[in-house]
Design a protein around this motif. Structure first.
Motif, PDB file in Angstrom:
ATOM      1  N   LEU A  14       4.176 -37.818   2.919  1.00  0.00           N
ATOM      2  CA  LEU A  14       5.074 -38.726   3.004  1.00  0.00           C
ATOM      3  C   LEU A  14       5.133 -39.361   4.699  1.00  0.00           C
ATOM      4  N   ARG A  15       4.747 -38.393   5.397  1.00  0.00           N
ATOM      5  CA  ARG A  15       4.441 -38.837   6.927  1.00  0.00           C
ATOM      6  C   ARG A  15       3.115 -39.623   6.890  1.00  0.00           C
TER       7      ARG A  15
ATOM      8  N   LEU B 221      -6.903 -33.741  -5.385  1.00  0.00           N
ATOM      9  CA  LEU B 221      -6.402 -34.509  -4.273  1.00  0.00           C
ATOM     10  C   LEU B 221      -4.673 -34.761  -4.843  1.00  0.00           C
ATOM     11  N   PHE B 222      -4.817 -34.800  -5.727  1.00  0.00           N
ATOM     12  CA  PHE B 222      -3.110 -35.060  -6.478  1.00  0.00           C
ATOM     13  C   PHE B 222      -2.588 -33.836  -6.109  1.00  0.00           C
ATOM     14  N   VAL B 223      -3.165 -32.596  -6.575  1.00  0.00           N
ATOM     15  CA  VAL B 223      -2.258 -31.392  -6.325  1.00  0.00           C
ATOM     16  C   VAL B 223      -1.746 -31.356  -5.001  1.00  0.00           C
ATOM     17  N   VAL B 224      -2.966 -31.278  -4.032  1.00  0.00           N
ATOM     18  CA  VAL B 224      -2.787 -31.121  -2.542  1.00  0.00           C
ATOM     19  C   VAL B 224      -1.797 -31.886  -2.173  1.00  0.00           C
ATOM     20  N   LEU B 225      -1.767 -33.336  -2.469  1.00  0.00           N
ATOM     21  CA  LEU B 225      -0.604 -34.318  -1.976  1.00  0.00           C
ATOM     22  C   LEU B 225       0.911 -33.898  -2.421  1.00  0.00           C
ATOM     23  N   VAL B 226       0.778 -33.343  -3.721  1.00  0.00           N
ATOM     24  CA  VAL B 226       2.144 -33.045  -4.074  1.00  0.00           C
ATOM     25  C   VAL B 226       2.640 -31.654  -3.581  1.00  0.00           C
ATOM     26  N   GLN B 227       1.702 -30.742  -3.459  1.00  0.00           N
ATOM     27  CA  GLN B 227       2.287 -29.616  -2.845  1.00  0.00           C
ATOM     28  C   GLN B 227       2.529 -29.887  -1.485  1.00  0.00           C
ATOM     29  N   ARG B 228       2.156 -30.763  -0.541  1.00  0.00           N
ATOM     30  CA  ARG B 228       2.464 -30.795   0.818  1.00  0.00           C
ATOM     31  C   ARG B 228       3.160 -32.131   0.987  1.00  0.00           C
TER      32      ARG B 228
ATOM     33  N   ASP C 141      10.632 -43.748   0.018  1.00  0.00           N
ATOM     34  CA  ASP C 141      11.742 -42.973  -1.012  1.00  0.00           C
ATOM     35  C   ASP C 141      11.227 -42.870  -2.481  1.00  0.00           C
ATOM     36  N   MET C 142      10.468 -44.196  -2.845  1.00  0.00           N
ATOM     37  CA  MET C 142       9.722 -43.814  -4.125  1.00  0.00           C
ATOM     38  C   MET C 142       8.987 -42.872  -4.083  1.00  0.00           C
ATOM     39  N   ALA C 143       7.979 -43.010  -2.975  1.00  0.00           N
ATOM     40  CA  ALA C 143       6.751 -42.079  -3.053  1.00  0.00           C
ATOM     41  C   ALA C 143       7.404 -40.552  -3.120  1.00  0.00           C
TER      42      ALA C 143
END
Length: 358
Positions: A173-174, A161-168, A220-222
């Protein structure tokens, strides 16, 4: 919530200690301690220091593309972090590291936090991998296999999940924006007024100064955190970090193995890997500072499976944990002196940074 977590951790540690010391002959424990090869313990300390140095080098790599960070400062802050985590609950040392590294290196708090989370992801992968590596070599009890599989599966799902969220990044952010909107996340002005009213009603002045981030600040922090994470999911940085992590895990496994050889020179290296992996997975549960009790119980149960008597296994667990605790404490205090820090100064710097970042 934090206070409840603290007392739950204390209770779990007490129960774990009771299980670790159950059904043992203390005379045999003392006899096992008396036969320890202290020369091998001295060698193990070298490996433990090497483990920390290697973590400093990996931490510098996690700041990529930023370069030029000094290993001595990274090493010192890691030592201070471990010292604080040994004394205070809730992994305070990790929080302190994110603030303190900015005092000696030109890095932001957000970037530092992202690298520390990335460290934990890499450590979790190594712990899960090590656990599955040792499964064919030891007859684990059913409860340990089930717990390891559950924690391992949860860690792998979290990493995916971490990898998917970082890649997208933009999609993530949306999604965060929609969640904050659905929650009607209050802005800073609203919360400042609320904190003020609470301070008046409770006569607690510090409540009025509690920090808060509005929706845009959180997003912004995210975004900054995702940017900090993105490096470990790339082909340029991912493989070297995984390689560094495997070496680091090999060194800490060697430390536990050398300590074990001080009790029984016939033990295989896989036993050290088993202790490193099982205790690392077990430390995901709440516990007292320094994971006292949890470590002793898991290390004893693991080493018994390699043929040691319970008394000898308990003696091993106590010596291994005491060695780690003393080395981390000594290096942490030495690093605080080197960095001209006291605990009061650390508290002051964290508080000041928290106030200026809101």
């Amino acid at each position: 919530m934090k206070k409840a977590r603290f007392w739950i951790g204390i209770l779990i540690s007490i129960v774990a200690l009771a299980f670790a010391f159950r059904q043992v002959d203390f005379a045999r424990v003392w006899a096992a301690l008396a036969r320890v090869n202290y020369w091998l313990l001295a060698v193990s300390v070298i490996l433990l220091i090497l483990f920390l140095v290697l973590r400093a080098y990996r931490w510098r790599l996690l700041f990529y593309p930023q370069q030029g960070l000094h290993i001595r400062n990274l090493f010192a802050v890691i030592n201070i972090g471990y010292l604080l985590s040994n004394i205070f609950p809730a992994r305070l040392g990790d929080v302190a590291r994110a603030y303190l590294i900015g005092d000696t290196e030109d890095v932001s708090r957000t970037a530092a936090f992202s690298t520390i989370v990335a460290e934990r992801v890499l450590d979790a992968l190594c712990a899960v991998g090590g656990f599955f590596l040792v499964l064919p070599f030891m007859p684990l009890p059913d409860w340990m296999i089930r717990a390891g599989l559950i924690i391992g599966a949860a860690a792998l799902i979290a990493v995916a999940l971490f990898v998917v969220l970082v890649q997208r990044r933009e999609w993530t952010l949306r999604l965060l924006g929609r969640i904050l909107h659905a929650l009607h996340w209050p802005d800073c002005r609203t919360m400042t007024a609320l904190w003020g009213r609470l301070a008046d009603r409770t006569n607690l002045g510090f409540v009025a100064r509690l920090p808060w981030m509005d929706r845009s600040q959180l997003q912004d922090m995210a975004g900054s955190l995702i940017d900090g994470f993105s490096g470990i999911t790339t082909l340029r940085l991912g493989p070297p970090l995984i390689l560094w992590s495997i070496v680091i895990w090999g060194v800490i496994s060697a430390f536990y193995w050398i300590v074990l050889l001080a009790f029984d020179p016939t033990q295989p290296f896989i036993a050290g890997l088993a202790v490193a992996s099982v205790t690392a997975l077990g430390m995901t549960v709440p516990a007292s500072p320094g994971y006292i009790g949890i470590f002793e119980f898991l290390a004893r149960e693991t080493i018994v499976l390699f043929g040691l008597q319970p008394e000898q296994a308990l003696g091993y667990a106590l010596v291994a944990h005491a060695t780690v605790y003393m080395v981390y404490t000594f290096l942490g205090l030495a690093s605080m002196i080197q960095q001209n820090l006291s605990y009061a100064e650390i508290q002051k710097r964290i508080s000041a940074e928290a106030q200026t970042s809101t």
